[in-house]
Design a protein around this motif. Structure first.
Motif, PDB file in Angstrom:
ATOM      1  N   ARG A   1     -27.512 -51.387  23.364  1.00  0.00           N
ATOM      2  CA  ARG A   1     -26.636 -51.679  24.506  1.00  0.00           C
ATOM      3  C   ARG A   1     -25.831 -50.452  24.913  1.00  0.00           C
ATOM      4  NH1 ARG A   1     -25.192 -57.674  25.135  1.00  0.00           N
ATOM      5  NH2 ARG A   1     -26.797 -58.647  23.898  1.00  0.00           N
TER       6      ARG A   1
ATOM      7  N   THR B   1     -15.985 -44.237  31.318  1.00  0.00           N
ATOM      8  CA  THR B   1     -16.954 -45.068  30.613  1.00  0.00           C
ATOM      9  C   THR B   1     -17.821 -44.221  29.694  1.00  0.00           C
ATOM     10  OG1 THR B   1     -17.015 -46.653  32.429  1.00  0.00           O
ATOM     11  CG2 THR B   1     -18.883 -46.691  30.896  1.00  0.00           C
TER      12      THR B   1
ATOM     13  N   CYS C   1     -25.987 -48.622  28.594  1.00  0.00           N
ATOM     14  CA  CYS C   1     -24.766 -48.342  29.367  1.00  0.00           C
ATOM     15  C   CYS C   1     -24.634 -46.857  29.668  1.00  0.00           C
ATOM     16  CB  CYS C   1     -23.534 -48.824  28.613  1.00  0.00           C
ATOM     17  SG  CYS C   1     -23.390 -50.612  28.518  1.00  0.00           S
TER      18      CYS C   1
ATOM     19  N   SER D   1     -24.387 -45.464  33.537  1.00  0.00           N
ATOM     20  CA  SER D   1     -23.046 -45.140  34.005  1.00  0.00           C
ATOM     21  C   SER D   1     -22.879 -43.666  34.344  1.00  0.00           C
ATOM     22  CB  SER D   1     -22.020 -45.522  32.934  1.00  0.00           C
ATOM     23  OG  SER D   1     -20.732 -45.196  33.403  1.00  0.00           O
TER      24      SER D   1
END
Length: 122
Positions: free
Chosen positions: A13, A26, A17, A21
């Protein structure tokens, strides 16, 4: 526990991401999360090096020093925990990415870039 049952899912995960991103905050948080997992989920996290290291290599190209420095730290944690057989296939790509950082304008980045090289020689 996370290390035995969910570490692979968490790392997958995080990688998804990171690829999706472009937001600076982030990406910095994702890199920090990798650092925490690399430090605190040993030795299990080493088994996921093929998934994690390419993502961390991408973080090394980030414009922010905090992300680059944390990426070097993640790589250092991996190098310290790997044996010679595990580390062998990573040496060439690792050096290709770290050597240019030894000329970085910031001393802290130069020092952090040297750390995984030292750890790999343990």
């Amino acid at each position: 526990p996370l290390r035995e049952a969910h570490l692979g899912d968490v790392l997958q995960r995080l990688a998804a991401c990171a690829q999706a991103s472009t937001d600076a905050a982030t990406r910095e948080c994702l890199c920090f999360a990798y650092g925490q997992l690399a430090e605190h989920c040993q030795p299990e996290v080493v088994g996921f090096a093929e998934r994690v290291v390419p993502v961390v290599f991408e973080f090394l190209t980030d414009a922010r020093a905090a992300v680059v420095g944390t990426s070097c730290y993640v790589l250092e944690m991996f190098c310290e925990s790997m044996d010679a057989q595990q580390l062998g296939p990573l040496l060439k790509p690792l050096m290709e990415r770290l050597l240019p950082l030894l000329d970085h304008r910031l001393l802290g980045i130069r020092e952090m870039a040297a750390a995984p090289r030292r750890a790999g020689g343990h």
